[in-house]
Design a protein around this motif. Sequence first.
Motif, PDB file in Angstrom:
ATOM      1  N   LEU A 143       3.699  29.211 116.887  1.00 37.80           N
ATOM      2  CA  LEU A 143       3.420  27.892 116.328  1.00 37.80           C
ATOM      3  C   LEU A 143       2.439  28.066 115.178  1.00 37.80           C
ATOM      4  CD1 LEU A 143       4.098  24.889 116.737  1.00 37.80           C
ATOM      5  CD2 LEU A 143       2.037  24.718 118.150  1.00 37.80           C
ATOM      6  N   ALA A 144       2.922  27.916 113.949  1.00 37.93           N
ATOM      7  CA  ALA A 144       2.098  28.180 112.765  1.00 37.93           C
ATOM      8  C   ALA A 144       1.575  26.892 112.140  1.00 37.93           C
ATOM      9  CB  ALA A 144       2.915  28.974 111.746  1.00 37.93           C
ATOM     10  N   CYS A 145       1.192  25.952 112.978  1.00 40.43           N
ATOM     11  CA  CYS A 145       0.612  24.699 112.483  1.00 40.43           C
ATOM     12  C   CYS A 145      -0.296  24.160 113.569  1.00 40.43           C
ATOM     13  CB  CYS A 145       1.714  23.688 112.148  1.00 40.43           C
ATOM     14  SG  CYS A 145       2.627  23.106 113.592  1.00 40.43           S
ATOM     15  N   ALA A 146      -1.032  23.111 113.247  1.00 38.96           N
ATOM     16  CA  ALA A 146      -1.870  22.468 114.256  1.00 38.96           C
ATOM     17  C   ALA A 146      -0.989  21.847 115.332  1.00 38.96           C
ATOM     18  CB  ALA A 146      -2.741  21.402 113.609  1.00 38.96           C
ATOM     19  N   PRO A 147      -1.382  21.934 116.595  1.00 37.91           N
ATOM     20  CA  PRO A 147      -0.584  21.317 117.648  1.00 37.91           C
ATOM     21  C   PRO A 147      -0.682  19.799 117.618  1.00 37.91           C
ATOM     22  CG  PRO A 147      -2.621  22.152 118.560  1.00 37.91           C
ATOM     23  CD  PRO A 147      -2.584  22.604 117.123  1.00 37.91           C
ATOM     24  N   ILE A 148       0.240  19.147 118.283  1.00 36.98           N
ATOM     25  CA  ILE A 148       0.221  17.687 118.372  1.00 36.98           C
ATOM     26  C   ILE A 148      -1.013  17.200 119.118  1.00 36.98           C
ATOM     27  CG2 ILE A 148       1.469  15.660 119.225  1.00 36.98           C
ATOM     28  CD1 ILE A 148       2.900  17.050 116.946  1.00 36.98           C
TER      29      ILE A 148
ATOM     30  N   SER B 280      11.965   9.178 131.141  1.00 41.56           N
ATOM     31  CA  SER B 280      11.613   9.964 129.953  1.00 41.56           C
ATOM     32  C   SER B 280      12.631   9.636 128.858  1.00 41.56           C
ATOM     33  CB  SER B 280      11.626  11.457 130.297  1.00 41.56           C
ATOM     34  OG  SER B 280      11.159  12.218 129.221  1.00 41.56           O
ATOM     35  N   VAL B 281      12.197   8.922 127.841  1.00 42.26           N
ATOM     36  CA  VAL B 281      13.116   8.328 126.863  1.00 42.26           C
ATOM     37  C   VAL B 281      13.702   9.382 125.925  1.00 42.26           C
ATOM     38  CG1 VAL B 281      13.320   6.649 124.977  1.00 42.26           C
ATOM     39  CG2 VAL B 281      11.981   6.094 127.034  1.00 42.26           C
ATOM     40  N   THR B 282      12.869  10.243 125.359  1.00 46.60           N
ATOM     41  CA  THR B 282      13.339  11.332 124.491  1.00 46.60           C
ATOM     42  C   THR B 282      12.849  12.652 125.074  1.00 46.60           C
ATOM     43  OG1 THR B 282      11.483  11.722 122.969  1.00 46.60           O
ATOM     44  CG2 THR B 282      12.854   9.767 122.557  1.00 46.60           C
ATOM     45  N   ASP B 283      13.359  13.740 124.526  1.00 44.80           N
ATOM     46  CA  ASP B 283      12.885  15.061 124.933  1.00 44.80           C
ATOM     47  C   ASP B 283      11.806  15.597 124.007  1.00 44.80           C
ATOM     48  OD1 ASP B 283      14.577  15.374 127.195  1.00 44.80           O
ATOM     49  OD2 ASP B 283      16.253  15.849 125.864  1.00 44.80           O
ATOM     50  N   GLY B 284      11.397  14.794 123.013  1.00 43.89           N
ATOM     51  CA  GLY B 284      10.337  15.232 122.116  1.00 43.89           C
ATOM     52  C   GLY B 284      10.699  16.434 121.272  1.00 43.89           C
ATOM     53  N   GLU B 285      11.991  16.520 120.948  1.00 40.67           N
ATOM     54  CA  GLU B 285      12.488  17.725 120.276  1.00 40.67           C
ATOM     55  C   GLU B 285      12.182  17.777 118.788  1.00 40.67           C
ATOM     56  OE1 GLU B 285      15.716  14.623 119.865  1.00 40.67           O
ATOM     57  OE2 GLU B 285      14.307  15.264 121.422  1.00 40.67           O
ATOM     58  N   ALA B 286      11.659  16.702 118.215  1.00 41.03           N
ATOM     59  CA  ALA B 286      11.443  16.652 116.762  1.00 41.03           C
ATOM     60  C   ALA B 286       9.973  16.770 116.383  1.00 41.03           C
ATOM     61  CB  ALA B 286      12.015  15.357 116.200  1.00 41.03           C
ATOM     62  N   CYS B 287       9.153  17.315 117.267  1.00 50.08           N
ATOM     63  CA  CYS B 287       7.709  17.302 116.985  1.00 50.08           C
ATOM     64  C   CYS B 287       7.270  18.366 115.990  1.00 50.08           C
ATOM     65  CB  CYS B 287       6.917  17.423 118.283  1.00 50.08           C
ATOM     66  SG  CYS B 287       7.232  18.916 119.234  1.00 50.08           S
ATOM     67  N   TYR B 288       8.068  19.426 115.809  1.00 48.49           N
ATOM     68  CA  TYR B 288       7.682  20.489 114.877  1.00 48.49           C
ATOM     69  C   TYR B 288       8.857  20.816 113.952  1.00 48.49           C
ATOM     70  CZ  TYR B 288       3.738  21.269 118.079  1.00 48.49           C
ATOM     71  OH  TYR B 288       2.614  21.117 118.858  1.00 48.49           O
ATOM     72  N   THR B 289       9.217  19.877 113.124  1.00 47.67           N
ATOM     73  CA  THR B 289      10.416  20.043 112.297  1.00 47.67           C
ATOM     74  C   THR B 289      10.279  21.138 111.254  1.00 47.67           C
ATOM     75  OG1 THR B 289       9.592  18.289 110.831  1.00 47.67           O
ATOM     76  CG2 THR B 289      11.131  17.647 112.585  1.00 47.67           C
ATOM     77  N   ASP B 290       9.040  21.552 110.935  1.00 49.84           N
ATOM     78  CA  ASP B 290       8.841  22.577 109.909  1.00 49.84           C
ATOM     79  C   ASP B 290       8.511  23.944 110.508  1.00 49.84           C
ATOM     80  OD1 ASP B 290       6.387  21.901 110.914  1.00 49.84           O
ATOM     81  OD2 ASP B 290       5.359  21.866 108.973  1.00 49.84           O
ATOM     82  N   GLN B 291       8.759  24.112 111.807  1.00 49.44           N
ATOM     83  CA  GLN B 291       8.447  25.366 112.479  1.00 49.44           C
ATOM     84  C   GLN B 291       9.736  26.091 112.866  1.00 49.44           C
ATOM     85  OE1 GLN B 291       5.086  26.598 113.032  1.00 49.44           O
ATOM     86  NE2 GLN B 291       4.977  25.043 111.414  1.00 49.44           N
ATOM     87  N   PRO B 292      10.145  27.110 112.106  1.00 51.46           N
ATOM     88  CA  PRO B 292      11.439  27.754 112.362  1.00 51.46           C
ATOM     89  C   PRO B 292      11.543  28.420 113.718  1.00 51.46           C
ATOM     90  CG  PRO B 292      10.162  28.976 110.706  1.00 51.46           C
ATOM     91  CD  PRO B 292       9.474  27.675 110.911  1.00 51.46           C
ATOM     92  N   LEU B 293      10.420  28.826 114.305  1.00 56.89           N
ATOM     93  CA  LEU B 293      10.476  29.448 115.624  1.00 56.89           C
ATOM     94  C   LEU B 293      10.559  28.427 116.751  1.00 56.89           C
ATOM     95  CD1 LEU B 293       7.936  32.406 115.262  1.00 56.89           C
ATOM     96  CD2 LEU B 293      10.434  32.431 115.067  1.00 56.89           C
ATOM     97  N   TRP B 294      10.425  27.155 116.399  1.00 58.65           N
ATOM     98  CA  TRP B 294      10.508  26.087 117.403  1.00 58.65           C
ATOM     99  C   TRP B 294      11.522  25.026 116.962  1.00 58.65           C
ATOM    100  CZ3 TRP B 294       8.886  26.271 122.224  1.00 58.65           C
ATOM    101  CH2 TRP B 294       7.958  27.270 122.563  1.00 58.65           C
TER     102      TRP B 294
END
Length: 252
Positions: A229-234, A74-88
């Motif tokens: 999550l206040a946006c469309a999911p990935i 697993s190369v990354t932890d995918g931590e940057a997928c919701y950069t505009d979501q303050p709760l995530w």
Amino acid sequence: MDTVTVPISGPGNREVDWDRSGWLRALPDREAGAVLADIRRLVVVSPHPDDEVLGCGGLMQAALDQGIDVHVVSVTDGEACYTDQPLWPAARLRDARRRELADAMRLLGMDATHVTTLALPDGAVATHEADLAAALAAQLVAGDLLVAPWIHDAHPDHDATGRAALAAAASRAVNVLQYPVWAWHWLDPHAMTAPWSAAARIPLSATLLRRKQRALDAFATQTGAVDGLACAPILPEHVTARFRRPFEVLIG
């Protein structure tokens, strides 16, 4: 094939269009047993937690069913997928996605000993490509089959991971196959010919497909099955539909 990298935007292709794709239907079928013949271990490289299940969750199960060891890098932890979501924020996502990966692997019949986490920065794999190639090469031994993202998938982390995997495989003289993920979003399903000179469909039994779907459901942050999550999911429904097909595609 040299494919021009395109931005991944909008809803992308509908699965109904892939159902009608002549070139996708024309890809030869290759049984998982043939893909896995004479290998010691299946090593799957995933740029983000969930790509391993999306791309080859069925093949991983088939290997386990045949008594072949499976290891996921697993190369990354995918931590940057919701950069505009303050709760995530990144820290919360990192922890959540590691738990989701562990749950998905358990559903496929594996545990923590089957996963190596590299924790490279999500979105910046290309800046660490040489280090990634070295880390992958250190994981490989004779008799492995390496499976990694297509180098033209059009997500920069996927492309860089695929290139690093090819370099690592060449340095260790092991065979490598590639899986598309975001390519299904933007490739032309109505093209006259397939975009790959060598690719095959790997049929999945109903049992393998059912287990794969359960593993995909484990990635709740990606499908939107989480609070705050206040946006469309990935991975909305129209995207996950591309990975509920009774086959997977491997290139090479």
